[in-house]
Design a protein around this motif. Structure first.
Motif, PDB file in Angstrom:
ATOM      1  N   ASP A   1       1.192   4.568  -1.879  1.00 46.46           N
ATOM      2  CA  ASP A   1       2.327   3.356  -2.470  1.00 46.46           C
ATOM      3  C   ASP A   1       3.181   2.866  -1.184  1.00 46.46           C
ATOM      4  N   ILE A   2       3.609   3.715  -0.055  1.00 41.39           N
ATOM      5  CA  ILE A   2       4.221   3.263   0.931  1.00 41.39           C
ATOM      6  C   ILE A   2       3.321   2.591   1.787  1.00 41.39           C
TER       7      ILE A   2
ATOM      8  N   ARG B   1       0.813   0.622   0.995  1.00 45.20           N
ATOM      9  CA  ARG B   1       0.707  -0.826   0.228  1.00 45.20           C
ATOM     10  C   ARG B   1       1.755  -1.678   0.535  1.00 45.20           C
ATOM     11  N   HIS B   2       3.128  -0.953   0.428  1.00 48.15           N
ATOM     12  CA  HIS B   2       4.196  -1.958   0.391  1.00 48.15           C
ATOM     13  C   HIS B   2       4.629  -2.416   2.032  1.00 48.15           C
ATOM     14  N   PHE B   3       4.182  -1.171   2.966  1.00 46.12           N
ATOM     15  CA  PHE B   3       4.381  -1.512   4.297  1.00 46.12           C
ATOM     16  C   PHE B   3       3.157  -1.447   5.244  1.00 46.12           C
TER      17      PHE B   3
END
Length: 275
Positions: free
Chosen positions: A70-71, A73-75
């Protein structure tokens, strides 16, 4: 005769096409058999192929593995160290109830690991068991050595003195011949061997000066280690008296503490009896 010739040519062409097609299909079947036999890894039931069971992750590492995609993908383009920093911050913000599923999963994995480990060791021969034990000791010794090196670096232990060859290599490494570090090092060692004693004298003098520097720094550092209560890091040849006196002082301190605790317990028991 022309139609007959065309018919003969057509028949021969069909025969050749059929033979090529049959050979192609045969080769395809053969290749599929070969790929199935030799490319696909064979799963043996012996311990040699499967290897020892992998030690499971704890609750925190399970949380890291879950949050990392998730991290990322977001960053996009974030560095691994920054990912760990963000996940560690999220983990600290969790309540004990939120951490509970990860800890429980880790506990179940540890119990399964014990079962798998016993099953794996039961399949080993005596020689294999001895080899596994030796590997485990080596890994443990390597881990302890790494921890000790980190501790010494944190405490500021001085770097050891360099030899004349080390100084020569560090000064001429940039212009050394070779593409790989191994080739460069080999060429520098060869250059050092062909140098005359007069050319080596300057590096010998630099090495002697560096040795004096190290001896002075290590003595000061070891004296400081004795003062802060770490005589175990002091070399016996350098400061034997101070190290022994510090160890003796620690022993006396522990004995005094035991005596005080015994007196307190006896006093408390007398007080209870009097009541």
């Amino acid at each position: 005769m022309a139609p007959f010739g065309l018919m003969t040519a057509g028949a021969s062409w069909l025969a050749k096409s059929f033979s090529v097609f049959s050979c192609t299909s045969t080769l395809a079947r053969c290749s599929s058999v070969l790929s199935a036999t030799y490319i696909t890894p064979v799963k043996y039931l012996s311990s040699q192929a499967s290897g020892p069971p992998k030690k499971p992750e704890n609750g925190y590492l399970r949380f890291v593995l879950q949050q990392r995609p998730d991290i990322t993908r977001h960053f996009p383009g974030i560095k691994p160290a920054e990912i760990i920093r963000k996940v560690a911050g999220q983990w600290r913000m969790l309540t004990p109830e939120q951490k509970k599923p990860f800890d429980e999963a880790a506990q179940r994995a540890r119990e399964q690991f014990k079962v798998d480990q016993q099953r794996y060791q039961a399949l080993l021969t005596t020689e294999q068991f001895q080899q596994e034990t030796q590997k485990k000791k080596q890994r443990l010794a390597k881990r302890r050595s790494t921890i000790r090196k980190r501790e010494l670096n944190t405490l500021g232990k001085p770097k050891r003195n360099r030899t004349p060859v080390n100084i020569f290599v560090s000064e001429h490494y940039a212009e050394a011949r070779g593409l790989t570090p191994q080739d460069k090092l080999k060429s520098l060692v060869q250059d050092w061997r062909i140098r005359s004693l007069h050319q080596k004298q300057i590096y010998t003098q630099l090495a002697q000066d560096d040795k004096i520097r190290y001896n002075n720094e290590i003595r000061s550092w070891e004296e400081h280690m004795v003062e802060i209560g770490r005589p175990d890091l002091v070399r016996e040849k350098i400061l034997p008296t101070k190290r022994k006196s510090a160890a003796k002082a620690q022993t006396i301190k522990k004995g005094t503490k035991k005596v005080i605790d015994t007196v307190k317990k006896a006093t408390a028991s007398k007080t209870v009896r009097s009541k």
